[in-house]
Design a protein around this motif. Structure first.
Motif, short mmCIF file in Angstrom:
data_model
loop_
_atom_site.label_atom_id
_atom_site.label_comp_id
_atom_site.label_asym_id
_atom_site.label_seq_id
_atom_site.Cartn_x
_atom_site.Cartn_y
_atom_site.Cartn_z
N MET A 1 -13.09 1.38 17.63
CA MET A 1 -11.87 1.35 16.99
C MET A 1 -11.96 1.72 15.30
SD MET A 1 -8.22 -0.91 17.53
CE MET A 1 -8.18 -0.47 19.11
N SER A 2 -11.13 2.19 14.35
CA SER A 2 -11.15 2.28 13.26
C SER A 2 -11.12 1.04 12.54
CB SER A 2 -10.09 3.44 12.92
OG SER A 2 -10.07 3.50 11.31
N ASP A 3 -11.84 0.97 11.28
CA ASP A 3 -11.56 -0.19 10.56
C ASP A 3 -10.88 -0.04 9.32
OD1 ASP A 3 -13.31 1.37 9.15
OD2 ASP A 3 -15.00 0.02 9.20
N ARG A 4 -10.05 1.22 9.50
CA ARG A 4 -9.23 1.56 8.33
C ARG A 4 -7.84 0.93 8.66
NH1 ARG A 4 -10.34 6.38 5.33
NH2 ARG A 4 -8.01 6.89 5.43
N SER A 5 -7.12 0.29 7.63
CA SER A 5 -5.67 -0.18 7.84
C SER A 5 -4.71 0.70 8.09
CB SER A 5 -5.37 -1.25 6.64
OG SER A 5 -5.14 -0.21 5.46
N GLY A 47 -4.24 -0.48 17.09
CA GLY A 47 -5.04 -1.09 15.92
C GLY A 47 -3.98 -1.02 14.78
N THR A 49 -2.12 -2.54 11.73
CA THR A 49 -2.20 -3.56 10.97
C THR A 49 -0.81 -4.14 10.60
OG1 THR A 49 -3.98 -2.17 10.02
CG2 THR A 49 -3.91 -4.61 9.28
N ASP A 100 -4.53 2.21 4.28
CA ASP A 100 -5.40 3.47 4.49
C ASP A 100 -4.71 4.49 5.26
OD1 ASP A 100 -7.78 2.28 3.24
OD2 ASP A 100 -8.30 1.40 5.26
#
Ligand code: UD1
Ligand code: CA
Length: 453
Positions: A1-5, A47, A49, A100
């Motif tokens: 999974m992407s770590d971008r918010s 995901g 945020t 993001d």
């Protein structure tokens, strides 16, 4: 999974007039969840945020449904319905927060999957400012058309604004969009309403981003997944698609569905390996079933936790708060509610067991009924382990039956029964020898008739 918010903006202000309902459209259910709940569950899995939900004026019910799954969801009200871009801008303070990626979804498109959201969003990490989800419906009428040149997406043209040539394009806008958080507000604020509908079109973000020199990407997905629900017919179509998906997933996970098309699952139904589900079984929300359990035909389960190697039904009804432990048996025409049936216990025929606890290995005879309600309150029945309740017994709660106790058939139990005791609560049988013969003789003489059966 992407770590971008990721900020998710869900548009839930649909008025739903074509549903012919008192209820807002997005609260209508498929597979046991509201459409809004499905979309929020999917964005959580993808995901999110932060979550913003845009609702119509006075729609506290929609806000409450959103907070049920995502307690910290920010709720925004769109006062006037001035278009999809206007709706997204209702969540301005969420957009100002800085993030993001921004994903925009409609709450009336419940079949979208987390993998597809990840695919839609991926180009943002490569520097794209806008990413659009495209599909090829059998009939493109009514949808915005994706105007492309090679791989580049040039513009989205709404049906009402499209030329005859543009209307021949089969590649359409599904409605979901991903915007780079850095550019989202600036793009949205420059959208005007000089078009056939006089609305602020979210889709105009494409041309504005291109004019700024940003990359704009269209990603294609299946028609099934982006089917929007505007009527009861489309609600039923969405249900059918989702049921098919859930059945396939259950079978892939090692569950036997003897006649899959007759089994109805909820989005959160959990079935263990080697569970067998016979035909015509309905699962409401909140059911889990352990390994090797058999759910026999025509059973209905909701809010029930069923352990391994249990037998349920046929024709059983497990209502919310039922818990059935390993190896227990719930037979035909048995209803349970807020009842814990422990390991190896049997409730095999024609019973109602509510607000009760049944200890391990206890046998409840046919027609055992817990009398849990007096019109005002609900009361509990506690039954210990290794007890035996004779058939056709009424257990008048609150009442406790001890471990190893024995209840004679046909009892009305109003007082507690200690461990290992016998309770008889019925009138003693009287036998009068020859009474029936004398009765017939007497009546025949008095009436001049012979006996009729
Ligand atoms: C929209 C897209 C179209 C796309 C189609 C897919 C725009 C301008 N057009 O068209 O390209 O093919 O979806 O179904 O975006 N909404 C609000 N407030 C508003 C207007 C809309 O919350 O002021 C919500 C609606 O509740 C709905 C969604 O946004 O959930 C789409 O609105 P709708 O008016 O149905 O757009 P379409 O004309 O179908
Ligand atoms: Ca629509």
């Amino acid at each position: 999974m992407s770590d971008r918010s990721l900020l998710v903006v869900v548009l839930a202000a649909g008025e739903g007039t074509r549903m012919a309902s008192r209820m807002p459209k997005v609260l209508h259910q498929v597979a046991g969840w509201s459409m809004l709940h499905h979309v929020l569950a999917t964005t959580q899995a993808a995901g999110a945020t932060r979550t913003a939900v845009v609702v119509g004026p006075g729609r506290e019910d929609v806000a409450e449904e959103a907070r049920k799954l995502v307690p910290d969801a920010q709720i925004f009200v769109q006062q006037d319905r001035l278009g999809t871009a206007h709706a997204v801008l209702a969540a301005r303070t969420a957009l100002e927060h800085g993030v993001d990626d921004v994903l925009i979804l409609y709450a009336d498109t419940p079949l979208i999957r987390p993998e597809t959201l990840a695919r839609l969003r991926a180009p943002l990490a490569q520097g794209a400012a806008v990413a659009v989800l495209g599909f090829r419906p059998a009939d493109p009428a009514g949808y915005g058309r994706l105007l492309t040149e090679g791989d580049a997406l040039l513009a989205i043209r709404e049906e009402k604004d499209a030329s005859a040539e543009e209307k021949t394009v089969g590649f359409c806008n599904a409605g979901l969009m991903a915007l780079s958080g850095a550019h989202a507000l600036s793009l949205l604020e420059r959208i005007g309403n000089a078009n056939a509908k006089g609305e602020y079109y979210l889709t105009d973000a494409v041309e504005i981003a291109r004019a700024d020199g940003h990359a704009v990407i269209a990603t294609e997905t299946d028609t099934e997944e982006v089917a929007g629900v505007n009527s009861r017919l489309q609600l039923a179509e969405a249900e059918a698609i989702l049921q098919q998906r859930l059945r396939r997933a259950a079978m892939a996970g090692g569950v036997t569905l003897v006649a899959p098309e007759t089994v109805f699952l909820a989005a959160d139904t959990k079935l263990g390996r080697d569970v067998v589900v016979e035909p015509n079984v309905v699962f409401g929300p909140g059911v889990s079933v352990g390994e090797e359990t058999v759910i026999h035909a025509f059973s209905h389960l909701e809010g029930a936790k069923v352990a391994a190697r249990v037998s349920i039904g046929p024709f059983a009804r497990l209502r919310p708060g039922s818990q059935v432990d390993d190896g227990a048996r719930i037979g035909n025409f048995v209803e349970t509610k807020a009842a814990h049936i422990e390991t190896g216990a049997k409730v095999n025929h024609l019973s109602y067991i509510g607000d009760a606890h049944v200890g391990a290995r206890t046998n409840l005879g046919a027609g055992t009924i817990t009398c849990n309600y007096d019109g005002f309150g609900k009361y509990r029945t506690e039954i210990g382990a290794d007890a035996f309740v004779g058939v056709n017994s009424a257990l008048v709660a609150p009442v406790t039956i001890g471990n190893g106790a024995f209840i004679g058939t046909g009892a009305v139990v109003t007082e507690n029964v200690p461990d290992d005791a016998l309770a008889l609560a019925r009138s003693r049988q009287t036998v009068k020898e020859g009474w029936a013969r004398e009765f017939r003789t007497r009546r025949a003489a008095a009436t001049g008739k012979s006996r009729k059966n």
